[in-house]
Design a protein around this motif. Sequence first.
Motif, mmCIF file in Angstrom:
data_model
loop_
_atom_site.group_PDB
_atom_site.id
_atom_site.type_symbol
_atom_site.label_atom_id
_atom_site.label_comp_id
_atom_site.label_asym_id
_atom_site.label_seq_id
_atom_site.Cartn_x
_atom_site.Cartn_y
_atom_site.Cartn_z
ATOM 1 N N LYS A 94 0.883 -1.022 0.057
ATOM 2 C CA LYS A 94 0.090 0.180 0.100
ATOM 3 C C LYS A 94 0.685 1.292 -0.032
ATOM 4 N N GLU B 92 -5.532 -3.190 7.471
ATOM 5 C CA GLU B 92 -6.907 -2.740 6.465
ATOM 6 C C GLU B 92 -7.871 -2.574 7.318
ATOM 7 N N SER C 144 -2.567 3.134 -1.442
ATOM 8 C CA SER C 144 -3.736 3.118 -0.777
ATOM 9 C C SER C 144 -3.578 3.181 0.614
ATOM 10 N N PRO D 201 -11.714 12.129 -0.312
ATOM 11 C CA PRO D 201 -11.685 11.203 -1.504
ATOM 12 C C PRO D 201 -10.658 10.508 -1.714
ATOM 13 N N LYS D 202 -10.686 9.634 -2.558
ATOM 14 C CA LYS D 202 -9.604 8.403 -2.602
ATOM 15 C C LYS D 202 -8.360 9.030 -3.280
ATOM 16 N N HIS E 191 -10.537 10.557 7.219
ATOM 17 C CA HIS E 191 -10.807 9.309 6.716
ATOM 18 C C HIS E 191 -11.629 9.253 5.375
ATOM 19 N N TYR E 192 -12.515 10.019 5.287
ATOM 20 C CA TYR E 192 -13.523 10.032 4.225
ATOM 21 C C TYR E 192 -13.350 10.998 3.342
ATOM 22 N N TRP F 118 -7.494 12.293 -3.073
ATOM 23 C CA TRP F 118 -6.613 12.921 -1.907
ATOM 24 C C TRP F 118 -5.857 11.967 -1.351
ATOM 25 N N HIS F 119 -6.182 10.815 -0.850
ATOM 26 C CA HIS F 119 -5.607 9.905 -0.158
ATOM 27 C C HIS F 119 -4.317 9.406 -1.040
ATOM 28 N N ARG F 120 -4.314 9.316 -2.251
ATOM 29 C CA ARG F 120 -3.275 8.989 -3.186
ATOM 30 C C ARG F 120 -2.200 10.107 -3.009
ATOM 31 N N ASP G 14 -5.842 5.468 2.579
ATOM 32 C CA ASP G 14 -7.254 4.743 2.697
ATOM 33 C C ASP G 14 -7.694 4.300 4.023
ATOM 34 N N TYR G 15 -6.770 3.517 5.020
ATOM 35 C CA TYR G 15 -6.751 2.863 6.010
ATOM 36 C C TYR G 15 -6.193 3.405 7.167
#
Length: 683
Positions: free
Chosen positions: A334, A523, A341, A364-365, A361-362, A367-369, A344-345
């Motif tokens: 990850k 995860e 990712s 957008p993905k 945590h919530y 943004w997490h990248r 993401d976790y």
Amino acid sequence: ISPGRSMMTIPKAKLMRTRHQVQSLSLNAMRAYSSGHNDASRTRCRRLMKVRKRAKTVAVAIASLLLATKPAFAEASIISSASEILNSATTPKYSYNLTRILFLRLLAIVYTAAFSVAKFQNKGLIGDRGITPARKILDAAEARGKSKSDRRKEWIEERKQYSTPNNILDRCKNIILDSAPMNVFRDKFWHRSDRMDRPLVTLLWLARDRNNLNPWLDRLANVGLFLSTVMLATGSANFFLILGLWLIQRSLMSVGGPWYGYGWEPQLAELTFHALFLVPLLSMNPFFGYSGLSSGNAMGAYPVPILAVWVIRWYLFKIMIGAGLIKVKSSDQKWKPGNMSAMDYFYETQPVPNPFTRYFHYMPKAWHRFEVWSNHFVELVAPFLLLMPFQNLRIAGGLIQIMFQTILISSGNLSFLNWLTIVPAIFCLDDAFLIRNLPNALQKIALGTPATQSYIQNIASGTISMRQTPITRAFVSLSFFLLMAKLNKKVIQNLLSRPQLMNGSFDKLRLCGTYGAFGVVSEERVELIIESARNINGPWKEYQFKVKPGDVHRRPRWISPYHHRIDWQMWIASATGRVERSPWIYSLLLKLLRREKDVTGLLESDPWEVDLSSEGRAGDDSDAPKYIRIEKYRYKFYDMKNGTISNDVGERAPYWIRERVGRYFPREGVVTADMLEDLVKGR
């Protein structure tokens, strides 16, 4: 020179005269060689020419060093005295006296949090009736020391029979090493070691009764809080104040067992050891040597030892680069390109969330990248800015680390780890930067001392002259620098090795360590929920911890930089898997069944005490629970947007949703106090 100004230009004529001096020395040597009348004189001349040739090379290096450190030395002779050379190497180009005030105050804040934790939690964790009593660690270390001392005595007797040193140096060495003071030092300190054969550095050796260590633990915490308060209030410290903080921190680390096994504990001790070489020996004046004149030529403070500043910058560098390398070297895909990712976790599974964690945590993905790529930049690229020879790049590197740690502080309760990591970054900022960029109100809070305003005014007006570093202080700084260079060799080898050690030390006194964090991100979040009952058929009551997720309706709290050790340790026990890897749990369960106040005080509440209070009566032994177990639950944040809220009137939405996934301990059935006592004693 005023802080932040470029170096003064040395007239070209002076540099040319210096060059001619070196050339004339070489010409004189050649004339002496040509006029020599015998081989002896020619040999002396050859040696003289070699010396002059080396002197020319050294002269250029010294001239560059003098120009880069203190312009006033440019008029000195090229063949400088040893004191002048050493002084030039240890005198900074920029002023860091205001920076040191801010550094010490931030360090004091961290220590206030650390010793507050010790004051309110250590009796339940390592006290006389704690989960892992400190006396057991002391007794085990003393037993190891006695065994080593006995083996040494046997070896000395054998040495006397079979070998006699002929060399006078060896004889002197043996006399010193076998002397009574050295034997006491070995027996009382050096041979008393932990399981990794490192001397147990703790003031608790002075306690006469190891069955009554609670007063000692309280005194250490109270003295530590007092010293921290003094440093926070004054913005200053001397060698002995910092030494006191270091000794108390090391004393608690040495007997802390699993509760002091986190990376930030040795990290704090190492930074404090570095701070010993930043402050005066006795003076508590933050501008030591400053005359404080409001007009005329004021004498400046003695400069902050620049070699100690560079060691602290390296300390921050190895922390950040270690954290980055451990991620890219780990087996967790990850953190790798093509997946990316981890974030993401991360927020949902971190040890102790805070009120903002769910919002992070919530995100957008995408943004997490971006967060993962940013993390790699901050930990793998930006640390090199900290070691750049250019001040502007170092300032940029320091600000990047400060902003990064501030974001981490806002996203979760990670103890004082991120606060501590900000502290060394302060030494990337010089006095001129702080004066230019800190608002006046913040300057009064962060930098304020009785002499601060006068010092800033004299710097701004250019009426302050810099003092030279005393030769003794310069020698101590250089010795410290060389010591840390030697100790950090194995740290560099560890950073470059494939199987990188995450948190550890390679010297016996743990003066220098290697660090890393979150090489693997889980995860899913699995929480350990402790339940007990009076009857094997129930009802079973849950134990609620202060900040660890339990009740699904309870919102997380903001506690950073404070830290609840038992909550964090429960998260580690869940992450490491089997209960055999966390044997302290047996003792915890036993003391919960016995309802021992020091231990139940570490929790939010004792469910059986609450039950008795609701019944309006005091409890006795018959009211204590008889059976206990640990269940495993999978926790997830409740999604406010997509979740389903109960239609029952007055029922609020949960913060978490959870699902039972199995039993942690025992794997089948339940355990009683007698069974746990056998496990604790190893029967």
